[in-house]
Design an enzyme around this catalytic site. Structure first.
Site, PDB file in Angstrom:
ATOM      1  N   GLU A 139       0.815  -1.228   0.000  1.00 31.60           N
ATOM      2  CA  GLU A 139       0.000   0.000   0.000  1.00 31.60           C
ATOM      3  C   GLU A 139       0.846   1.275   0.000  1.00 31.60           C
ATOM      4  O   GLU A 139       0.455   2.274   0.604  1.00 31.60           O
ATOM      5  CB  GLU A 139      -1.010   0.006   1.156  1.00 31.60           C
ATOM      6  CG  GLU A 139      -2.103  -1.015   0.976  1.00 31.60           C
ATOM      7  CD  GLU A 139      -3.446  -0.614   1.596  1.00 31.60           C
ATOM      8  OE1 GLU A 139      -3.577   0.513   2.086  1.00 31.60           O
ATOM      9  OE2 GLU A 139      -4.353  -1.445   1.571  1.00 31.60           O
ATOM     10  N   HIS A 170      -2.432  -0.945  10.028  1.00 29.61           N
ATOM     11  CA  HIS A 170      -1.949  -2.299  10.306  1.00 29.61           C
ATOM     12  C   HIS A 170      -0.736  -2.214  11.240  1.00 29.61           C
ATOM     13  O   HIS A 170      -0.015  -1.212  11.239  1.00 29.61           O
ATOM     14  CB  HIS A 170      -1.489  -2.988   9.019  1.00 29.61           C
ATOM     15  CG  HIS A 170      -2.607  -3.411   8.132  1.00 29.61           C
ATOM     16  ND1 HIS A 170      -2.875  -4.722   7.839  1.00 29.61           N
ATOM     17  CD2 HIS A 170      -3.549  -2.694   7.469  1.00 29.61           C
ATOM     18  CE1 HIS A 170      -3.912  -4.798   7.025  1.00 29.61           C
ATOM     19  NE2 HIS A 170      -4.341  -3.574   6.786  1.00 29.61           N
TER      20      HIS A 170
END
Lengths: 406, 406
Positions: free
Chosen positions: A49, A272
């Site tokens: 990402e 995360h």
């Protein structure tokens, strides 16, 4: 490996959640990630990402001294978001884009536009060839009714196949990434069963971090709390997996995760948690063989289960292919009907003009719009059917081969 | 290999031109191909353009006895058209779909819908592992102004990379297919240089068939004569390539092509000629090494040339991305203007109604149509730019590595 027979390798894996204009405090977090990576001096950094090439370039400049080798994988409209930083030379790279990755019309989910892929970099350290894979699979938006499960399973299967076929000359295989699957999910079992990869969390001698190794946890300020309600501890979807192929052994000495914030800071790296593994690689006389018979018995069950799920997806895709095809045919019929009416009016079959011009034209435009859209969707679902069929067929072949083995 | 140290392998390769409803005398030709394959009993059959799964199934039934193992590769809307029939068990398969493959709006060329790919089947014969690749690259519609050259070069590069990364455990690599490139084209030189594959036609001890090994010839009744006007003998675009990787040698004992008609018949198998090779595979002490220094010097030139062409494609793709983006913005502005006019009319700013309703609505629909189309194209060209950039970057890395070698 000369002199000291054990190689220690420190790996950092993180889904960075660095979407331009959308991710909160992105630039601050990317700077923080860069600072930490520079300070900690890992051997290998696997990021997901990193959607903006500018962020990658900034990281590359900042990390150039500690990690002189890096690679950014490009794919899809936005990019794959995958990149690797390494202390050791990258000998070669390869990208494999998954054949299925959600639906272009699910704009709110956006996965389709990312061109989800697996990237491979080949690295040689002290004469040992490492095949390092980094990937990010399709997100799970609703666990109870997971419409993307067949697509994620196709991705897990293609990931496993890609690893198996490209790692034959490797000594050690490493996989890091956001797999968007819980440890007990069929996709993870399929991936691990079919490749023989081992889970660093399960194998680690020492562990430090979130309970159960979770990487999406409620006390990270960026996670969506309602999504984690059924999982008070959080969920584990980010992994470091590994195996030795030739005459080497790999052991996970230590596994760590961040715990809701970056070490010594009040904000996290991402939504995360980062996963950090310390692996010990040692040369040995002969590769450690798994106990094949039991492993293959389990594998048969897992592949059968995965194949059933792919079959469910295949039936759904066929239904959608049929309904979009029917819609296109209906729109075409409506257009033909209108064309007939116009022709009739032109040759003077009608006395007056039966339709108001405006609504007649609007209807025609609507029909053209529906025709184009339905045709596009029909083509898309035809491809989806083909890929699901192809995967099911491959799994059938594998099951047959597994059952025929003595 | 025990007893007799030489393995003879007979390979058949053909672009079947079997497009349902479009290819002339398709069913008759597919039957003829099936009959010939059954009679001739090759070891390995590599087919392209078998677009209809029904044709594949019919062939599979007909050939079941001589070729008990087969695989059909599915991809894209129509399928990949690739399939393999084998006398020996197929151990494993993998499909890699090229990241670029023409344009969806070039309906008259249709390549985009085929999901052009390379298929890999792994076969073990007498203890020798064969990695067999079958592929079909993007067609060349105009040699003077070949708009698809950058895409075909990306495909040739991805094909070479895929072969390199997946063949490391193979003893022998075979590639058959319609590469849509003349023998001296940069794409062929790139593929051969980067993989080390050898051309069966150039290496064959005996050759029998069309002059210069051509596979698209004027005296085939299905070829378009005007396209072959600059090439009175025809062109050679279908290949069988091979190399030994480990301690084996491969020699091409004989190469044959059909010559405008199927043997003993008055119609051809296809608009392409079939290529048939007899290879001799022998175990030896050590793999034959190429003379690296000169080979790598040439490789640097070829990769540089290919990278230039990819760069040309990149600039064209960037221009198209820009112009479609500008078109989308203009359409959006027009819509906003119309919305403002409607709002103005609603709040009574205008005394009368300045626009006729019909043309106003038509204009709005036109603007919506252009907006959607231009946005779609903009996304497509954004992906194209990404993939061309990625390939250029990979080539740059390879060039650097080649130059740095001692």
């Amino acid at each position: 490996m000369e002199g000291d027979p054990t190689l220690q390798l420190r790996i950092f894996d993180l889904n960075c959640w660095a979407i331009r204009y959308l991710s909160k405090r992105r630039q601050e977090r990317v700077r923080l990630i860069g600072d930490t990576l520079r300070r900690e001096e890992f051997d290998l950094v696997l990021l997901q990402e990193v959607w903006s090439e500018q962020d990658y370039s900034d990281l590359k400049v900042k990390l150039g001294r500690c990690y002189p080798f890096s690679h950014y994988f490009r794919s899809g409209v936005i990019g794959s978001g995958l990149c690797v930083f390494s202390r050791f030379p990258i000998l070669d790279t390869l990208l494999y884009q998954y054949s299925l990755n959600g639906y272009p019309y699910m704009l709110q989910h956006g996965d389709w536009f990312c061109g989800k892929s697996v990237g491979l970099v080949i690295i040689k350290i002290s004469g040992i060839i490492f095949n390092v894979y980094v990937t990010h699979l399709h997100a799970e938006y609703c666990r109870e009714k997971d419409a993307y499960l067949p697509h994620r399973l196709v991705q897990a299967w293609e990931l496993a196949q890609f690893i198996r076929h490209t790692s034959k000359a490797a000594d050690v295989v490493l996989l890091g990434g956001d797999l968007n699957m819980h440890p007990e999910d069929v996709g993870i079992r399929l991936l691990r069963g079919w490749t023989g990869l081992r889970d660093a969390f399960a194998e680690a001698t020492r562990f430090e971090g979130c309970e159960d190794g979770c990487t999406l946890v409620p006390n990270n300020c960026f996670t969506v709390k309602t999504e984690l309600l059924p999982f008070p501890l959080g969920i584990r979807i980010d992994y470091i997996l590994y195996k030795a192929i030739s005459s080497f052994t790999v052991k996970c000495e230590e596994l760590k995760t961040t715990t809701g914030t970056a070490p010594g800071k009040d904000i996290p790296f991402s939504d995360h948690e980062a996963v950090m593994a310390t692996l010990l690689i040692q040369r040995q006389g002969q590769a450690a063989g798994a106990t094949h018979s039991t492993a293959e018995l389990t594998l048969v069950d897992v592949v059968t289960e995965a194949r059933l799920e792919v079959g469910v997806g295949l039936r759904a895709a066929r239904r959608q292919r049929y309904s979009t095809g029917r819609m296109a045919v209906l729109a075409l019929l409506l257009l033909l009907l209108q064309a007939l009416a116009v022709l009739g009016a032109l040759v003077g079959l009608d006395a007056g003009q039966p339709f108001p011009k405006l609504s007649f034209s609007l209807l025609a435009f609507l029909a053209i719009g529906i025709l184009l859209l339905a045709t596009g969707l029909h083509l898309f679902h035809t491809m989806e059917v083909k890929m699901l069929q192809g995967t099911e067929e491959q799994m059938r072949m594998v099951l047959q081969a597994l059952r025929e083995r003595p």
